[in-house]
Design a protein around this motif. Structure first.
Motif, short mmCIF file in Angstrom:
data_model
loop_
_atom_site.label_atom_id
_atom_site.label_comp_id
_atom_site.label_asym_id
_atom_site.label_seq_id
_atom_site.Cartn_x
_atom_site.Cartn_y
_atom_site.Cartn_z
N ARG B 179 0.86 -1.20 0.00
CA ARG B 179 0.00 0.00 0.00
C ARG B 179 0.89 1.23 0.00
N ARG B 181 -0.70 4.73 -1.17
CA ARG B 181 -1.50 5.95 -1.03
C ARG B 181 -2.30 5.89 0.27
N ARG B 237 -7.96 9.38 -3.46
CA ARG B 237 -8.00 8.02 -4.00
C ARG B 237 -7.05 7.10 -3.21
N ASP B 239 -5.35 4.00 -1.09
CA ASP B 239 -5.43 2.54 -1.13
C ASP B 239 -5.33 1.97 0.29
N ASP B 266 -9.86 -2.88 -2.84
CA ASP B 266 -9.59 -1.52 -3.31
C ASP B 266 -8.84 -0.70 -2.27
N ILE B 267 -9.15 -0.97 -1.03
CA ILE B 267 -8.59 -0.13 0.02
C ILE B 267 -8.48 -0.91 1.32
N ARG B 334 -4.07 -7.40 -1.90
CA ARG B 334 -5.13 -6.98 -2.81
C ARG B 334 -5.86 -8.10 -3.52
#
Lengths: 363, 363
Positions: B179, B181, B237, B239, B266-267, B334
DNA sequence: CTGAAAGCGCTAACAT
DNA sequence: ATGTTAGCGCTTTCAG
């Protein structure tokens, strides 16, 4: 370190300790002028009565013991909060004892609290049967109020939610929503709540479906059992599962997700108690909210009555308070969106009531 | 009702009250024969020491006050449990006071507890700044240990989790999972936990992405804020969102579901504290577990040290304990399934650790 | 209306 | 090793 005693105040205000005591306790009429002088001196010196001495003399500590099975049970913190607030408002302090669900530990705590001269006891018994003896013994020594769970009749005053009424609310709600193939995920054991909720289900479920009262599985009040219970009733192809408490319901929700069942579309889920988790689950859990503040207030009232009680021993009381149904997404009508999550685009959107997000966490 | 006193036991065993006192308290050597006689008499009569009298005489009640901001904060019940167990094991009783997050109420409770001659105080301050005065005042009168939250330096001994270390665990974990972001959903205010967790994020997040330390939003420790905070960082946006506690994370999970974001695909979402809810969320929440039992044990040890403390006042101690990262589904890699929910066919399957389903609910 | 005095049950000097 | 005695700080008769 500044241990100011009555004597200090007496000296400072030029009167006897007896007078000071009378002024501060308001026991007897005192000349308004001296009274004022005494109060001023007390204030100035920062006088704080010594509760130990007072207790020794007056045989009352202004302290009540609160004995409960497991503070980590998510339903209890709110109850403890309301109880302590109600008692503090009456100038009483609360000695807390957590029994870890062990009747032996409970008996020990009870004895210890009595040794510490508590004026009264508030007890949530750990086990309906095995708690009975120790609780009865304690009740013979000081006023005692049983809360939430019972432990046999004729022991003491008690206050609890009306479990039967709560279950009836749930069944009516499910009936109105058109659910018919309902099952009950309950708890075995002698605990009054377990038995009462089960009986109420058996009594009321027949109105939905003649077979429904028979679709019962019993375990304990845990998330784990909730998961297992779903598997145990799965062959009935239920369109609703009524759970004996919120933890069972939380487990059921988990397991249903895993099985690919959509809640509430394929199956509705209901709980009991309205613990904080209930509003946070996905979807929000429809459940029966216990009137916690009122339960606490009633318990405090019963204690007061016994502690004041001059005119002999009043008759024992068993108070039952009506619960309230809290409808959330987990029991929404089959083809509608969750009613209280209008902004939610996702199928598993959570619903919340306004109260659910208020708490703050530890830091 | 059978109020047996030392005198009764003395009469029954044919010796003086002093001797009886010595036998029962073990204060001084006593002839083994008389000792036996005394013990027998005490047992037979059902003697129970009167704590009020003992307290009055020895200036020690064997009671400690536990003052906390809000018992309904989901992190505290476990702490209260461990604290009461640790103290009860030492023969002490616990007077509980809930302040409802109000420093004024806190000051009142503190004063009341001192009036009740508590031997010591355990305090979780309601507000770092506004609690300071009352706490300092109390600390001047009895041994006092600060827990969980601070309220300025130099006040008293303290024990808390190492917030910086916990945040570092989270950041390392997210970095390993690829990860980059990341955003921080934190809490404003002076509370030590809020500040420490934020600083640790700022210090460590740069290793993932030079911009990450700047992606911070601050609110309070609530579910509601968690929801709002997601909207506030959505334009980045992200993650991964790193939350300052589990309630914020719970709110974030809710809101992300609503927005159609898939967690963890997605996150990723992480929390802090490991409250019971964390394991029950969907997906299970990766979080930092506070070593609750150890925190309680350390606090009890500090109190003991002060209470025993003969050789003058020992230096003030600030103890920080290392937390533990609990990895659950919300931060899974992910494209993999949630690691601890092998049987789960549904995308939003919940993950659990063994401890999460053990609790039982109220009845 | 106020003061003097007697303890509540226990522990800790101080004696023996 | 044991008994005697003096309170701890307060409330509460009992006198005045």
């Amino acid at each position: 370190m500044a241990d100011v005693t009555l004597r200090d105040v007496a000296l400072a205000s030029g009167c006897s300790v007896a007078t000071v005591s009378r002024v501060l306790a308001g026991t007897r009429p005192v000349g308004s002028e001296t009274a004022e002088r005494v109060r001023a001196a007390a204030e100035r010196l920062g006088y704080r009565p010594n509760h130990a001495a007072r207790a020794l003399r007056s045989k009352a500590t202004g302290t009540v013991g609160l004995v409960l099975p497991q503070i980590t049970n998510p339903f209890y913190p709110a109850l403890v909060r309301e109880l302590t607030h109600a008692l503090h408002a009456d100038g009483r302090a609360v000695l807390l004892a957590d029994c870890d669900d062990d009747p032996a530990a409970e008996a020990e705590h009870l004895a210890d609290l009595l040794g510490r001269q508590v004026d009264a006891l508030l007890v949530i018994p750990a086990d309906a049967r095995r708690s009975r003896e120790a609780v009865a013994l304690a009740a013979a020594r000081v006023p005692l109020v049983l809360m939430d769970r019972g432990c046999g009749p004729g022991i003491a005053d008690s206050v609890a939610v009306d479990n039967a009424a709560g279950m009836a609310l749930v069944l009516d709600h499910l009936a109105a929503a058109g659910r018919r193939r309902v099952c009950f995920l309950g708890a075995a054991g002698t605990a009054s709540a377990a038995a009462e909720r089960r009986s109420a289900y058996e009594a009321g479920a027949g109105a939905l479906d003649p077979q429904a009262p028979g679709r019962i599985v019993l375990g304990d009040f845990s998330v784990e059992w909730g998961r297992a219970a779903v598997d145990a009733v799965w062959h009935h192809r239920p369109d609703a599962v009524v759970c004996a408490n919120d933890l069972i319901a939380a487990g059921a929700l988990q397991r249903l997700h895993e099985l690919g069942a959509r809640v509430p579309h394929d199956i509705a889920v209901t709980g009991f108690d309205d613990i904080p988790l209930a509003g946070l689950a996905a979807p929000g859990l429809t459940t029966v909210r216990q009137p916690v503040a009122e339960l606490a207030a009633e318990a405090a009232r019963l204690l007061d009555r016994r502690l004041a009680g001059e005119g002999g021993t009043p008759a024992q009381r068993a108070i039952r308070l009506a619960p309230e149904l809290v409808v959330r997404g987990s029991s929404a009508p089959r083809h509608a969106a969750a009613p209280d999550a209008p902004e939610a685009p996702a199928p598993l959107a959570n619903s919340r009531t306004s109260q659910d997000s208020k708490e703050e966490a530890a830091e």
